[in-house]
Design a protein around this motif. Structure first.
Motif, PDB file in Angstrom:
ATOM      1  N   TYR A 191      -4.642   1.884   6.877  1.00 39.54           N
ATOM      2  CA  TYR A 191      -5.432   1.284   5.805  1.00 39.54           C
ATOM      3  C   TYR A 191      -4.655   0.125   5.191  1.00 39.54           C
ATOM      4  CZ  TYR A 191      -8.946   4.929   5.952  1.00 39.54           C
ATOM      5  OH  TYR A 191      -9.977   5.757   6.346  1.00 39.54           O
ATOM      6  N   GLU A 248       0.829  -1.195   0.000  1.00 39.44           N
ATOM      7  CA  GLU A 248       0.000   0.000   0.000  1.00 39.44           C
ATOM      8  C   GLU A 248       0.868   1.251   0.000  1.00 39.44           C
ATOM      9  OE1 GLU A 248      -1.976  -2.996   2.897  1.00 39.44           O
ATOM     10  OE2 GLU A 248       0.022  -2.273   2.421  1.00 39.44           O
ATOM     11  N   CYS A 297      -4.806  -3.186   2.286  1.00 40.45           N
ATOM     12  CA  CYS A 297      -5.482  -3.868   1.203  1.00 40.45           C
ATOM     13  C   CYS A 297      -5.256  -5.369   1.360  1.00 40.45           C
ATOM     14  CB  CYS A 297      -5.022  -3.386  -0.172  1.00 40.45           C
ATOM     15  SG  CYS A 297      -3.316  -3.721  -0.607  1.00 40.45           S
ATOM     16  N   TRP A 302     -10.314  -3.214   0.806  1.00 38.00           N
ATOM     17  CA  TRP A 302      -9.620  -2.235   1.646  1.00 38.00           C
ATOM     18  C   TRP A 302     -10.235  -2.283   3.032  1.00 38.00           C
ATOM     19  CZ3 TRP A 302      -5.299   0.492   0.798  1.00 38.00           C
ATOM     20  CH2 TRP A 302      -4.860   0.681  -0.515  1.00 38.00           C
ATOM     21  N   LEU A 330      -7.883   3.432  -4.050  1.00 40.07           N
ATOM     22  CA  LEU A 330      -8.985   3.886  -3.211  1.00 40.07           C
ATOM     23  C   LEU A 330      -8.917   5.403  -3.167  1.00 40.07           C
ATOM     24  CD1 LEU A 330     -11.351   2.941  -1.396  1.00 40.07           C
ATOM     25  CD2 LEU A 330      -9.801   3.247   0.548  1.00 40.07           C
ATOM     26  N   CYS A 343      -2.730   0.121  -4.039  1.00 43.02           N
ATOM     27  CA  CYS A 343      -2.396  -1.232  -3.581  1.00 43.02           C
ATOM     28  C   CYS A 343      -1.771  -1.933  -4.785  1.00 43.02           C
ATOM     29  CB  CYS A 343      -3.635  -1.950  -3.103  1.00 43.02           C
ATOM     30  SG  CYS A 343      -3.387  -3.702  -2.704  1.00 43.02           S
TER      31      CYS A 343
END
Length: 125
Positions: A93, A6, A95, A36, A80, A22
């Motif tokens: 965050y 990421e 993935c 995600w 995203l 990602c």
């Protein structure tokens, strides 16, 4: 070796935007559903969005209308786009990927086999 990386996280003011990437290596992303997820301090991991191998998408209610997931199979990358960011979007965050023939995807961490290391998103003034 299958790997997800990421990038794109950072510090942004409320109302701002970021685009997370990602990037996959060691496998063909087009054959996988990608999700995600995010985890804020002292909170459980939460599903944010997913995209199936056919491009069908799902979103958590908390991000609908603000976040958009997309995939570029030629670049082996899923994105995203996060707009109108709020302080409550602050989290790491992640993935994740799962090999599935399904045309649909689940925003559930239990459904995914491979995970990246995460990227920090901080929304603060």
């Amino acid at each position: 070796q299958l790997q997800l990386v990421e990038s794109g996280g950072g510090l942004v003011q409320p109302g701002g935007y970021l685009r997370l990437s990602c990037a996959a290596s060691g496998f063909t992303l087009g054959n996988y559903a990608i999700g995600w997820f995010r985890q804020a301090p002292w909170k459980d991991r939460e599903g944010v969005s997913c995209i199936s191998r056919r491009g069908n998408t799902n979103y958590a209610d908390s991000v609908k209308g603000r976040f958009t997931i997309s995939r570029d199979n030629a670049r082996n990358t899923v994105f995203l786009q996060m707009n109108s960011l709020k302080p409550e979007d602050t989290a790491v965050y992640y993935c994740a990927a799962v090999s599935t023939p399904s045309s649909f995807c689940l925003v559930s961490f239990a459904a995914y086999d491979y995970w990246g290391q995460g990227t920090q998103v901080t929304v603060s003034s």
